[in-house]
Structure formats: structure tokens, C-alpha cells
Design an enzyme around this catalytic site. Structure first.
Site, PDB file in Angstrom:
ATOM      1  N   HIS A   9       0.678  -0.877  -0.095  1.00  0.00           N
ATOM      2  CA  HIS A   9       0.385   0.308  -0.146  1.00  0.00           C
ATOM      3  C   HIS A   9       0.903   1.287  -0.155  1.00  0.00           C
ATOM      4  O   HIS A   9       2.085   1.121   0.217  1.00  0.00           O
ATOM      5  CB  HIS A   9      -0.934  -0.395   1.067  1.00  0.00           C
ATOM      6  CG  HIS A   9      -0.041   0.010   2.931  1.00  0.00           C
ATOM      7  ND1 HIS A   9       0.615   1.321   2.787  1.00  0.00           N
ATOM      8  CD2 HIS A   9       0.484  -1.431   3.307  1.00  0.00           C
ATOM      9  CE1 HIS A   9       1.064   0.671   4.201  1.00  0.00           C
ATOM     10  NE2 HIS A   9       0.828  -0.560   4.084  1.00  0.00           N
ATOM     11  N   GLU A  81      -2.499  -7.775   7.294  1.00  0.00           N
ATOM     12  CA  GLU A  81      -0.909  -6.661   8.075  1.00  0.00           C
ATOM     13  C   GLU A  81      -1.326  -7.530   8.945  1.00  0.00           C
ATOM     14  O   GLU A  81      -2.134  -8.548   9.655  1.00  0.00           O
ATOM     15  CB  GLU A  81      -0.387  -5.752   8.033  1.00  0.00           C
ATOM     16  CG  GLU A  81       0.722  -5.335   8.586  1.00  0.00           C
ATOM     17  CD  GLU A  81       1.748  -5.920   7.793  1.00  0.00           C
ATOM     18  OE1 GLU A  81       1.746  -7.041   7.834  1.00  0.00           O
ATOM     19  OE2 GLU A  81       2.637  -5.056   7.309  1.00  0.00           O
TER      20      GLU A  81
END
Length: 203
Positions: A9, A81
Site C-alpha cells: 500500500h 497485515e
């Protein structure tokens, strides 16, 4: 032959503030938006047969800037994550008040990292769920080109999956910057490194 395109990201506000994000979210910065859009331009001529995304808002927003057709996204929860538990949202200085040794272990001696005292996710469990996600993706894609938009530690876990990298080597170069591009080819048996952590589109 399957080509796997991997990216992290874009830069977020918590990245700038040096706060751990993990399973929590922080908005993309202007720089994060620009670099994701730049990666989108770099990849604009590529037709992806599959696009796989972490459920995290920062990953989803990054993907929308790379590929505008949201209907083509497949969200996989196991691409989220690693969870840092009580550390999430805290700065390095705040974490080190009570967890200096384990914080240092995570970044410098990950094979000695203990997640228990801050209610985090173990590296073994994390790597296993990422391996499950990648197994699913591979079962759905025998050839073509796919894009995976996820997180820094997830990409490290994927690299460990591809090349059997031991935990103590987890942070070896290259650095995986936000929106950096990695490309891996899979022939059904072996994973070939084509490009790792490339950032030329960000210059």
C-alpha cells in the site's frame, strides 16, 4: 507461466508518524496517493487475470488508484497485515517504554520475537495464514498475470513462502517501500525473481 505482481500500500499518516499499523488502519498521505497513481500508470498496459487485495482500507484505496475497476478485486482476509496487538497505533518510543526488547527483536532478530506479552500475532501463525492465502491464489491461477496489493510484512512472508527464507533472514534487502513493485514468475514448480522492491515509477 504465472506472473505475480506484488505491491505494498501507499505511504500513510501513521508511516510518517512512525506508528505501528498492523491490523488497524491509517489514511494514505498525499505522497501515498501520488505514488499509487504513478504505479497505476506504470501498469496501465497490463491486463491482469486476477487482482487480490488485503481487506485493509489503505490497501483497498491503493488498489483503486492502480486499477479503477473495483469489480475485479478479490479481497482475501488472510492478506491483512500482521497484528501487533497492544502495540498498534503506538509510536516506537511508546512501545519501547514497556516492550523495548521484543520490539528490537521483531526488527533485528525476528526468530527470537515473542508476541505474547503485547497480545500480538505470532510470526508462525501469521506466515501460515499468508501461505494459505497464497495457496488459494495459486490454485485459482495457473497462468496469466495477477496483482496482489498488501502490506510490508505480508510481502516478506510471501518471499519466505516462495524461497523458503528462514525467520532470521526476514528483513534482508531489498527494502519494500510503499507502492514498490516486485514481480515473480511461477512455472508450477519454482518461483523466479524478476524484480524486487522496484521504485522507478516513484522518481
Amino acid at each position: 507461466m504465472l506472473e505475480i505482481y506484488l505491491t505494498r500500500h501507499g505511504a500513510t499518516e501513521w508511516n510518517v508518524e512512525n506508528r505501528l499499523q498492523g491490523s488497524l488502519n491509517s489514511d494514505l498521505t498525499e505522497r501515498g496517493v501520488r505514488s499509487a497513481a504513478a504505479l497505476g500508470r506504470r501498469l496501465s498496459d497490463i491486463e491482469f487475470t486476477g487482482i487480490y487485495v488485503s481487506p485493509s482500507k489503505r490497501a483497498l484505496e491503493t488498489t483503486k488508484l492502480i486499477v479503477s475497476d473495483e469489480s475485479s478485486f478479490t479481497i482475501i482476509d488472510d492478506l491483512n497485515e500482521i497484528s501487533f496487538g497492544d502495540w498498534e497505533g503506538k509510536t516506537r518510543e511508546e512501545i519501547e517504554l514497556k516492550g523495548k526488547e521484543e520490539y528490537d527483536n521483531f526488527w533485528n532478530r525476528p526468530h527470537k520475537y515473542n508476541h505474547l506479552h503485547h497480545n500480538g500475532e505470532s510470526l508462525a501463525a501469521f506466515k501460515q495464514r499468508v501461505a494459505v492465502a497464497m495457496g488459494r491464489i495459486l490454485s485459482e491461477n495457473r497462468e496469466g498475470r495477477i496483482l496482489i496489493v498488501t502490506h510490508g510484512v505480508v510481502i516478506r512472508a510471501l518471499m519466505a513462502f516462495f524461497w523458503n527464507i528462514p525467520p532470521e533472514k526476514m528483513w534482508d534487502p531489498p527494502i519494500i517501500h510503499g507502492t514498490s513493485l516486485s514481480i515473480v514468475r511461477f512455472d508450477g514448480n519454482h518461483f523466479e525473481k524478476v524484480m524486487l522492491g522496484d521504485t522507478i515509477h516513484m522518481k
